[in-house]
Design a protein around this motif. Structure first.
Motif, short mmCIF file in Angstrom:
data_model
loop_
_atom_site.label_atom_id
_atom_site.label_comp_id
_atom_site.label_asym_id
_atom_site.label_seq_id
_atom_site.Cartn_x
_atom_site.Cartn_y
_atom_site.Cartn_z
N UNK A 146 0.77 -1.31 -0.18
CA UNK A 146 -0.10 0.07 -0.06
C UNK A 146 0.77 1.21 0.17
N UNK A 147 0.10 2.38 -0.51
CA UNK A 147 0.95 3.64 -0.55
C UNK A 147 -0.15 4.72 0.14
N UNK A 148 -0.55 4.41 1.60
CA UNK A 148 -1.25 5.44 2.22
C UNK A 148 -0.88 6.88 2.31
N UNK A 149 -1.57 7.66 1.84
CA UNK A 149 -1.26 9.31 1.97
C UNK A 149 -2.24 10.09 2.98
N UNK A 150 -3.42 9.19 3.36
CA UNK A 150 -4.37 9.75 4.44
C UNK A 150 -5.16 8.68 5.01
N UNK A 151 -5.95 9.13 6.10
CA UNK A 151 -6.75 8.15 6.61
C UNK A 151 -7.96 7.41 5.69
N UNK A 152 -8.21 8.27 4.68
CA UNK A 152 -9.20 8.03 3.65
C UNK A 152 -8.67 6.75 2.79
N UNK A 194 -3.61 -2.68 16.65
CA UNK A 194 -3.51 -1.10 16.77
C UNK A 194 -2.18 -0.59 16.29
N UNK A 195 -2.36 0.25 15.12
CA UNK A 195 -0.99 0.71 14.63
C UNK A 195 -0.85 2.20 14.86
N UNK A 196 0.16 2.84 14.32
CA UNK A 196 0.42 4.31 14.19
C UNK A 196 0.86 4.48 12.77
N UNK A 197 0.26 5.27 11.98
CA UNK A 197 0.58 5.33 10.71
C UNK A 197 1.49 6.98 10.53
N UNK A 198 2.55 6.57 9.89
CA UNK A 198 3.28 8.03 9.62
C UNK A 198 2.95 7.88 8.04
N UNK A 199 2.02 8.86 7.46
CA UNK A 199 1.74 9.01 6.28
C UNK A 199 3.08 9.59 5.34
N UNK A 200 3.66 10.79 5.91
CA UNK A 200 4.55 11.15 5.00
C UNK A 200 5.81 10.33 4.76
N UNK A 201 6.06 9.53 5.64
CA UNK A 201 7.31 8.59 5.75
C UNK A 201 7.06 7.30 5.21
N UNK A 202 5.73 7.06 5.12
CA UNK A 202 5.35 5.67 4.60
C UNK A 202 5.72 4.37 5.36
N UNK A 203 5.49 4.89 6.95
CA UNK A 203 5.70 3.92 7.99
C UNK A 203 4.43 3.69 8.73
N UNK A 204 4.39 2.43 9.21
CA UNK A 204 3.18 1.65 9.89
C UNK A 204 3.84 0.98 11.17
N UNK A 215 -3.48 11.33 17.30
CA UNK A 215 -2.35 10.61 16.90
C UNK A 215 -1.88 9.69 15.75
N UNK A 216 -2.80 9.80 14.74
CA UNK A 216 -2.68 8.86 13.49
C UNK A 216 -2.63 7.57 13.99
N UNK A 217 -3.47 7.04 14.93
CA UNK A 217 -3.75 5.57 15.39
C UNK A 217 -4.83 5.04 14.61
N UNK A 218 -4.52 3.66 14.35
CA UNK A 218 -5.78 3.04 13.32
C UNK A 218 -5.93 1.62 14.12
N UNK A 219 -7.20 1.31 14.31
CA UNK A 219 -7.56 0.18 14.81
C UNK A 219 -8.09 -0.86 13.67
N UNK A 220 -7.39 -1.87 13.55
CA UNK A 220 -7.85 -2.92 12.38
C UNK A 220 -8.74 -4.15 13.16
#
Length: 94
Positions: free
Chosen positions: A33-39, A68-78, A53-58
């Motif tokens: 994936x290449x997530x750029x935003x929560x959308x 539970x993960x934290x996503x850093x969209x600009x750096x492409x990090x989960x 805090x850019x945390x996502x629950x799957x």
């Protein structure tokens, strides 16, 4: 996306063999994936929930487990923060 914290997933999979396929599939999809935003996440994972805090629950494996993960969209990090049963999740404070 690049995933950090894979030992957390691997340790959980070692204790819960029935979730291995679902977590492996999630990992494979996220790495491509290449997530750029929560959308971007919501488009693929409609049941995903978002915290501050850019945390996502799957929901994993029919919502039997939570990831539970934290996503850093600009750096492409989960960053994997926690994985567990839904019952254990209900006891946590995120």
């Amino acid at each position: 996306m690049r995933i950090v914290g894979l030992p957390i997933l691997e340790a959980f999979q070692a204790r819960h063999a029935n979730v291995c396929g679902a977590l492996d599939a999630w990992r494979s999809e996220v790495e491509r994936a290449e997530w750029k935003s929560p959308q971007d996440i919501k488009r693929r994972y409609r049941s995903a929930d978002f915290l501050a805090g850019n945390r996502v629950i799957f929901d994993v494996k029919g919502n039997a487990y939570r990831l539970v993960v934290m996503v850093r969209y600009q750096s492409g990090l989960v960053v994997v923060e926690w994985v567990g049963t839904h019952a254990d999740y209900d006891k946590k404070k995120f």
